[in-house]
Design a protein around this motif. Sequence first.
Motif, short mmCIF file in Angstrom:
data_model
loop_
_atom_site.label_atom_id
_atom_site.label_comp_id
_atom_site.label_asym_id
_atom_site.label_seq_id
_atom_site.Cartn_x
_atom_site.Cartn_y
_atom_site.Cartn_z
N ILE A 1 5.14 -5.67 4.01
CA ILE A 1 4.19 -4.60 4.27
C ILE A 1 3.12 -4.64 3.18
O ILE A 1 3.36 -5.11 2.08
CB ILE A 1 4.85 -3.21 4.34
N THR A 2 1.95 -4.16 3.52
CA THR A 2 0.81 -4.20 2.61
C THR A 2 0.25 -2.79 2.45
O THR A 2 0.10 -2.07 3.44
CB THR A 2 -0.29 -5.13 3.16
N HIS A 3 -0.05 -2.42 1.23
CA HIS A 3 -0.74 -1.16 0.95
C HIS A 3 -2.13 -1.52 0.44
O HIS A 3 -2.26 -2.18 -0.58
CB HIS A 3 0.02 -0.34 -0.09
N LEU A 4 -3.15 -1.13 1.18
CA LEU A 4 -4.52 -1.43 0.77
C LEU A 4 -4.93 -0.45 -0.32
O LEU A 4 -4.75 0.75 -0.18
CB LEU A 4 -5.46 -1.33 1.97
N THR A 5 -5.46 -0.98 -1.41
CA THR A 5 -5.80 -0.17 -2.57
C THR A 5 -7.31 -0.24 -2.80
O THR A 5 -7.90 -1.31 -2.75
CB THR A 5 -5.08 -0.69 -3.82
N LYS A 6 -7.90 0.91 -3.04
CA LYS A 6 -9.34 0.96 -3.32
C LYS A 6 -9.55 1.62 -4.69
O LYS A 6 -8.65 2.29 -5.21
CB LYS A 6 -10.06 1.75 -2.24
#
Length: 109
Positions: A33-38
Motif C-alpha cells: 500500500i502507498t500513502h501519498l505525502t505532500k
Amino acid sequence: MTRIIKVPAKNIGANRYGYYKRLLERTDLSDIITHLTKPTQDDLNAIFRDVTKIDSAVIHKINCAAVDRLVQILKDQCILGSTTATGFIAGKRPAACFQDVPLLSILKI
C-alpha cells in the motif's frame, strides 16, 4: 432437462502460490500500500512566497519538502488524518488515504 456441467475450479489465491500467481497476472493489484505525502501548507506558502514561475528548482523544493514531511512521519510513527479543510476528505472525521494499486497505476490517477 437441465444438464449440469462441472467446470474445474481455478486456483483463485487460496494459497500463497495462487495469490502471487494472480498478482503477477493482474496489473491492477499490488501487494503493497502507498500513502501519498505532500508538503505542509506552511512549507508550500514559504516556497511560493517569491515565485514568479514554476521551474525545476521550484519542483525540487516541493519534492524536498514532501520528503522532509515523510521523514517526520517516520520519526513520529504517526500519520495525521486530513479533514475537509486540509485535504480531499468528505465527512466530519479526519482520515488518511492509502492506495493499494501499483505505483505505475498511481501515476495515471
